[in-house]
Design a protein around this motif. Structure first.
Motif, PDB file in Angstrom:
ATOM      1  N   SER A   8      -6.156 104.794  81.581  1.00 12.43           N
ATOM      2  CA  SER A   8      -5.803 103.445  81.127  1.00 12.43           C
ATOM      3  C   SER A   8      -6.528 103.105  79.827  1.00 12.43           C
ATOM      4  O   SER A   8      -5.945 102.471  78.938  1.00 12.43           O
ATOM      5  CB  SER A   8      -6.083 102.401  82.205  1.00 12.43           C
ATOM      6  N   MET A   9      -7.766 103.542  79.677  1.00 15.48           N
ATOM      7  CA  MET A   9      -8.485 103.330  78.416  1.00 15.48           C
ATOM      8  C   MET A   9      -7.883 104.200  77.308  1.00 15.48           C
ATOM      9  O   MET A   9      -7.783 103.772  76.163  1.00 15.48           O
ATOM     10  CB  MET A   9      -9.978 103.647  78.575  1.00 15.48           C
ATOM     11  N   PHE A  10      -7.471 105.394  77.654  1.00  9.81           N
ATOM     12  CA  PHE A  10      -6.806 106.303  76.718  1.00  9.81           C
ATOM     13  C   PHE A  10      -5.556 105.619  76.155  1.00  9.81           C
ATOM     14  O   PHE A  10      -5.343 105.588  74.946  1.00  9.81           O
ATOM     15  CB  PHE A  10      -6.445 107.589  77.481  1.00  9.81           C
ATOM     16  N   GLN A  11      -4.753 105.014  77.031  1.00 10.85           N
ATOM     17  CA  GLN A  11      -3.543 104.328  76.594  1.00 10.85           C
ATOM     18  C   GLN A  11      -3.865 103.094  75.758  1.00 10.85           C
ATOM     19  O   GLN A  11      -3.172 102.802  74.789  1.00 10.85           O
ATOM     20  CB  GLN A  11      -2.697 103.906  77.799  1.00 10.85           C
ATOM     21  N   GLU A  12      -4.915 102.383  76.124  1.00 15.13           N
ATOM     22  CA  GLU A  12      -5.298 101.178  75.387  1.00 15.13           C
ATOM     23  C   GLU A  12      -5.713 101.518  73.956  1.00 15.13           C
ATOM     24  O   GLU A  12      -5.313 100.832  73.007  1.00 15.13           O
ATOM     25  CB  GLU A  12      -6.450 100.472  76.124  1.00 15.13           C
ATOM     26  N   VAL A  13      -6.469 102.573  73.796  1.00 13.79           N
ATOM     27  CA  VAL A  13      -6.895 102.982  72.457  1.00 13.79           C
ATOM     28  C   VAL A  13      -5.692 103.469  71.652  1.00 13.79           C
ATOM     29  O   VAL A  13      -5.562 103.157  70.464  1.00 13.79           O
ATOM     30  CB  VAL A  13      -8.013 104.051  72.520  1.00 13.79           C
ATOM     31  N   LEU A  14      -4.786 104.198  72.276  1.00 16.43           N
ATOM     32  CA  LEU A  14      -3.566 104.633  71.583  1.00 16.43           C
ATOM     33  C   LEU A  14      -2.743 103.431  71.131  1.00 16.43           C
ATOM     34  O   LEU A  14      -2.182 103.434  70.040  1.00 16.43           O
ATOM     35  CB  LEU A  14      -2.709 105.527  72.490  1.00 16.43           C
ATOM     36  N   LYS A  15      -2.692 102.413  71.966  1.00 14.51           N
ATOM     37  CA  LYS A  15      -1.967 101.193  71.608  1.00 14.51           C
ATOM     38  C   LYS A  15      -2.567 100.581  70.341  1.00 14.51           C
ATOM     39  O   LYS A  15      -1.834 100.183  69.431  1.00 14.51           O
ATOM     40  CB  LYS A  15      -2.037 100.205  72.770  1.00 14.51           C
ATOM     41  N   LEU A  16      -3.889 100.532  70.269  1.00 15.29           N
ATOM     42  CA  LEU A  16      -4.552 100.018  69.067  1.00 15.29           C
ATOM     43  C   LEU A  16      -4.271 100.907  67.858  1.00 15.29           C
ATOM     44  O   LEU A  16      -4.060 100.413  66.756  1.00 15.29           O
ATOM     45  CB  LEU A  16      -6.066  99.930  69.286  1.00 15.29           C
ATOM     46  N   MET A  17      -4.242 102.208  68.094  1.00  7.76           N
ATOM     47  CA  MET A  17      -3.997 103.150  67.001  1.00  7.76           C
ATOM     48  C   MET A  17      -2.553 103.072  66.499  1.00  7.76           C
ATOM     49  O   MET A  17      -2.273 103.478  65.376  1.00  7.76           O
ATOM     50  CB  MET A  17      -4.318 104.585  67.456  1.00  7.76           C
ATOM     51  N   ARG A  18      -1.655 102.564  67.320  1.00  7.59           N
ATOM     52  CA  ARG A  18      -0.238 102.463  66.941  1.00  7.59           C
ATOM     53  C   ARG A  18       0.097 101.151  66.234  1.00  7.59           C
ATOM     54  O   ARG A  18       1.266 100.888  65.945  1.00  7.59           O
ATOM     55  CB  ARG A  18       0.649 102.626  68.175  1.00  7.59           C
ATOM     56  N   VAL A  77       6.153 109.996  73.722  1.00 12.49           N
ATOM     57  CA  VAL A  77       6.125 108.618  73.244  1.00 12.49           C
ATOM     58  C   VAL A  77       5.754 108.610  71.769  1.00 12.49           C
ATOM     59  O   VAL A  77       6.366 107.902  70.961  1.00 12.49           O
ATOM     60  CB  VAL A  77       5.113 107.771  74.055  1.00 12.49           C
ATOM     61  N   GLU A  78       4.778 109.414  71.413  1.00 12.47           N
ATOM     62  CA  GLU A  78       4.324 109.502  70.023  1.00 12.47           C
ATOM     63  C   GLU A  78       5.452 109.950  69.096  1.00 12.47           C
ATOM     64  O   GLU A  78       5.623 109.414  67.998  1.00 12.47           O
ATOM     65  CB  GLU A  78       3.136 110.475  69.936  1.00 12.47           C
ATOM     66  N   GLU A  79       6.233 110.907  69.555  1.00 10.20           N
ATOM     67  CA  GLU A  79       7.357 111.388  68.749  1.00 10.20           C
ATOM     68  C   GLU A  79       8.377 110.271  68.503  1.00 10.20           C
ATOM     69  O   GLU A  79       8.862 110.096  67.387  1.00 10.20           O
ATOM     70  CB  GLU A  79       8.025 112.570  69.457  1.00 10.20           C
TER      71      GLU A  79
END
Length: 144
Positions: A14-24, A118-120
């Protein structure tokens, strides 16, 4: 892997996804960025659209590369943990706690791999929007 809000935590999904959300964020706000920085025909003399589009493209590509590396790093790290747990399970197949931990790590690995998909999609969407708006001002180099 470094991220805008700190470090990318591969242990907690969940933290991994949260940081990715910020990075996006750059991709989420691409339309707004283009609307505020790329001039319409009537204002084209006041702003250098070519330079603006080039800078936006470069920052977008840097963000894509950073996220890709971060996701792949976490996938590699989690794959390593899964491999170690499989070795331990081979030695002690009766240990239910170990089996439960292995299943948990395998699920997390699958979720992280799905983040690559998702990234793609996010990257393709951003590049499409960028191309539609900046194609007459800046043509990015071909990526292999």
């Amino acid at each position: 892997m470094a991220a805008p809000g700190g470090t990318l935590n591969c242990e907690d999904f969940s933290m991994f996804q949260e940081v990715l959300k910020l990075m996006r964020t750059i991709d989420d706000r691409i339309v707004h960025s283009l609307n505020t920085t790329v001039p319409t025909v009537s204002f084209s003399g006041k702003v250098d659209a070519t330079q603006t589009c080039k800078q936006l493209y470069e920052s977008m590509m840097e963000a894509h590369l950073t996220r890709d590396k971060a996701i792949k790093s976490c996938i590699a790290q989690t794959s390593e943990v899964v491999g170690q747990l499989r070795e331990e399970r081979a030695k002690d197949s009766e240990n239910l706690a170990l089996l439960k931990q292995l299943r948990k790590e395998q699920t997390k690995l699958k979720l992280m791999q799905s983040e690559l998909n998702v990234e793609e999609v996010v990257n393709d969407r951003s590049l499409k929007i960028f191309s539609e708006r900046c194609r007459i001002h800046y043509i990015p180099p071909k990526v292999k």
